[in-house]
Design a protein around this motif. Structure first.
Motif, PDB file in Angstrom:
ATOM      1  N   LYS A 114     -29.752  31.454 -26.918  1.00 54.71           N
ATOM      2  CA  LYS A 114     -28.779  31.148 -27.955  1.00 54.71           C
ATOM      3  C   LYS A 114     -27.361  31.081 -27.362  1.00 54.71           C
ATOM      4  N   ALA A 115     -27.068  32.048 -26.477  1.00 52.38           N
ATOM      5  CA  ALA A 115     -25.751  32.064 -25.833  1.00 52.38           C
ATOM      6  C   ALA A 115     -25.596  30.844 -24.924  1.00 52.38           C
ATOM      7  N   LEU A 116     -26.689  30.470 -24.262  1.00 51.95           N
ATOM      8  CA  LEU A 116     -26.639  29.297 -23.385  1.00 51.95           C
ATOM      9  C   LEU A 116     -26.317  28.044 -24.201  1.00 51.95           C
ATOM     10  N   VAL A 117     -26.963  27.898 -25.362  1.00 47.11           N
ATOM     11  CA  VAL A 117     -26.710  26.744 -26.223  1.00 47.11           C
ATOM     12  C   VAL A 117     -25.243  26.732 -26.665  1.00 47.11           C
ATOM     13  N   ALA A 118     -24.709  27.921 -26.978  1.00 46.70           N
ATOM     14  CA  ALA A 118     -23.301  28.013 -27.398  1.00 46.70           C
ATOM     15  C   ALA A 118     -22.378  27.559 -26.257  1.00 46.70           C
ATOM     16  N   ARG A 119     -22.704  27.951 -25.022  1.00 49.39           N
ATOM     17  CA  ARG A 119     -21.914  27.541 -23.858  1.00 49.39           C
ATOM     18  C   ARG A 119     -21.931  26.024 -23.689  1.00 49.39           C
ATOM     19  N   ILE A 120     -23.128  25.455 -23.877  1.00 50.59           N
ATOM     20  CA  ILE A 120     -23.282  24.010 -23.703  1.00 50.59           C
ATOM     21  C   ILE A 120     -22.430  23.272 -24.736  1.00 50.59           C
ATOM     22  N   LYS A 121     -22.497  23.739 -25.974  1.00 56.08           N
ATOM     23  CA  LYS A 121     -21.718  23.084 -27.029  1.00 56.08           C
ATOM     24  C   LYS A 121     -20.227  23.206 -26.751  1.00 56.08           C
ATOM     25  N   ARG A 182      -2.504  33.661 -18.044  1.00 59.14           N
ATOM     26  CA  ARG A 182      -3.763  33.544 -17.306  1.00 59.14           C
ATOM     27  C   ARG A 182      -4.932  33.364 -18.267  1.00 59.14           C
ATOM     28  N   ASP A 183      -4.842  34.031 -19.418  1.00 59.67           N
ATOM     29  CA  ASP A 183      -5.927  33.903 -20.395  1.00 59.67           C
ATOM     30  C   ASP A 183      -6.017  32.492 -20.967  1.00 59.67           C
ATOM     31  N   ILE A 184      -4.861  31.913 -21.266  1.00 59.82           N
ATOM     32  CA  ILE A 184      -4.873  30.533 -21.771  1.00 59.82           C
ATOM     33  C   ILE A 184      -5.489  29.611 -20.718  1.00 59.82           C
ATOM     34  N   LEU A 185      -5.056  29.808 -19.466  1.00 58.81           N
ATOM     35  CA  LEU A 185      -5.574  28.950 -18.399  1.00 58.81           C
ATOM     36  C   LEU A 185      -7.074  29.149 -18.214  1.00 58.81           C
ATOM     37  N   LEU A 186      -7.513  30.401 -18.276  1.00 61.22           N
ATOM     38  CA  LEU A 186      -8.954  30.673 -18.144  1.00 61.22           C
ATOM     39  C   LEU A 186      -9.717  29.993 -19.282  1.00 61.22           C
ATOM     40  N   ASN A 187      -9.180  30.124 -20.505  1.00 59.12           N
ATOM     41  CA  ASN A 187      -9.872  29.546 -21.661  1.00 59.12           C
ATOM     42  C   ASN A 187      -9.947  28.036 -21.597  1.00 59.12           C
ATOM     43  N   THR A 188      -8.830  27.409 -21.201  1.00 59.34           N
ATOM     44  CA  THR A 188      -8.833  25.947 -21.240  1.00 59.34           C
ATOM     45  C   THR A 188      -9.521  25.334 -20.026  1.00 59.34           C
ATOM     46  N   VAL A 189      -9.382  25.967 -18.880  1.00 58.01           N
ATOM     47  CA  VAL A 189      -9.951  25.347 -17.667  1.00 58.01           C
ATOM     48  C   VAL A 189     -11.374  25.838 -17.392  1.00 58.01           C
ATOM     49  N   TRP A 190     -11.610  27.131 -17.634  1.00 56.54           N
ATOM     50  CA  TRP A 190     -12.943  27.679 -17.345  1.00 56.54           C
ATOM     51  C   TRP A 190     -13.816  27.800 -18.592  1.00 56.54           C
ATOM     52  N   GLY A 191     -13.192  27.829 -19.769  1.00 58.89           N
ATOM     53  CA  GLY A 191     -13.966  27.953 -21.001  1.00 58.89           C
ATOM     54  C   GLY A 191     -13.872  29.353 -21.558  1.00 58.89           C
ATOM     55  N   TYR A 192     -13.890  29.461 -22.886  1.00 65.66           N
ATOM     56  CA  TYR A 192     -13.593  30.758 -23.492  1.00 65.66           C
ATOM     57  C   TYR A 192     -14.676  31.799 -23.249  1.00 65.66           C
ATOM     58  N   ASN A 193     -15.844  31.348 -22.814  1.00 64.27           N
ATOM     59  CA  ASN A 193     -16.908  32.315 -22.538  1.00 64.27           C
ATOM     60  C   ASN A 193     -16.962  32.756 -21.083  1.00 64.27           C
TER      61      ASN A 193
END
Ligand code: CA
Length: 232
Positions: A114-121, A182-193
């Protein structure tokens, strides 16, 4: 303007139970799937099935996940193909290697489908947003960043950047003068998960400055907050 055809996901994993489970969850979520059980098969299916995203296990027979990732990134037609790597639990070296190779995201085993599907989306949403926004080249002095061609050019000369370095630079050039934490950059470039530490950002910015020296004074660190690109 949504894509009418459901996205196709290639699952690359040699453990049949994991393949079955992931396939089931993906299909229940409306994705189409293809499955490869070895690195060799994965490379063949990327050509024949033309997936929209690859879930790539690191431990595979014949050609391992790292080499599959390298081969995909080195071929122009698959250089930007989204890849989510399955890594062994808490094996940091796997994650670092994957990061170097430009995987878009990671899921550590054992994982919940389920978490994997959320990451994909989330990854698809991020890519679609980037596609909508990133149509025209950005400039900063002699630096030109072309998100469509995925090219960074300084004084007419192309600089080779990894996907993450490129993503970071794009964030700065889209928001000159703004402090990006750093958090904004992590979220936008690496993804919030993404579960990496904010130090990842520092490491990548340092590398970016080495590759493009004009940034060493242009991207400044703001106390403990983050970074900003000085507005020209
Ligand atoms: Ca495996």
């Amino acid at each position: 303007m949504t894509d009418p055809a459901p996205k196709k996901i290639l699952i690359v994993e040699d453990e049949p139970d994991i393949v079955r489970l992931v396939k089931l969850y993906l299909e229940n979520s409306g994705f189409r799937t293809a499955c490869a059980h070895s690195g060799t098969e994965a490379l063949a299916l990327v050509q024949s099935e033309k997936p929209d995203l690859v879930i790539l296990d690191l431990m595979l027979p014949e050609i391992d996940g790292i080499d599959v990732c390298k081969k995909l990134r080195n071929a122009p037609e698959t250089a930007l193909l989204p890849i989510i790597m399955l890594t062994a639990k808490s094996d940091e070296s796997d994650t670092i290697v994957g990061l170097e190779l430009g995987a878009d995201d990671y899921v550590a085993k054992p994982f919940s489908p389920k978490a994997l599907v959320a990451r994909i989306k989330a990854l698809f949403r991020r890519l679609e947003r980037a596609e909508r926004q990133g149509q025209s080249p950005l400039t900063y002095g002699p630096l030109v960043l072309d998100p469509l061609r995925h090219e960074a050019i300084v004084n007419g000369k192309e600089v080779s950047l990894t996907a993450k370095e490129f993503g970071l630079l794009e964030q700065f050039m889209c928001h000159p003068g703004r402090v990006l934490t750093r958090d904004i950059l992590l979220n936008t470039v690496w993804g919030y998960n993404y579960y990496g530490t904010t130090r990842t950002v520092d490491v990548h910015i340092r590398r970016l400055k080495l590759k493009i020296p004009l940034l060493s004074n242009a991207i400044v660190s703001i106390k403990s907050l983050g970074y900003k690109l000085i507005d020209q």
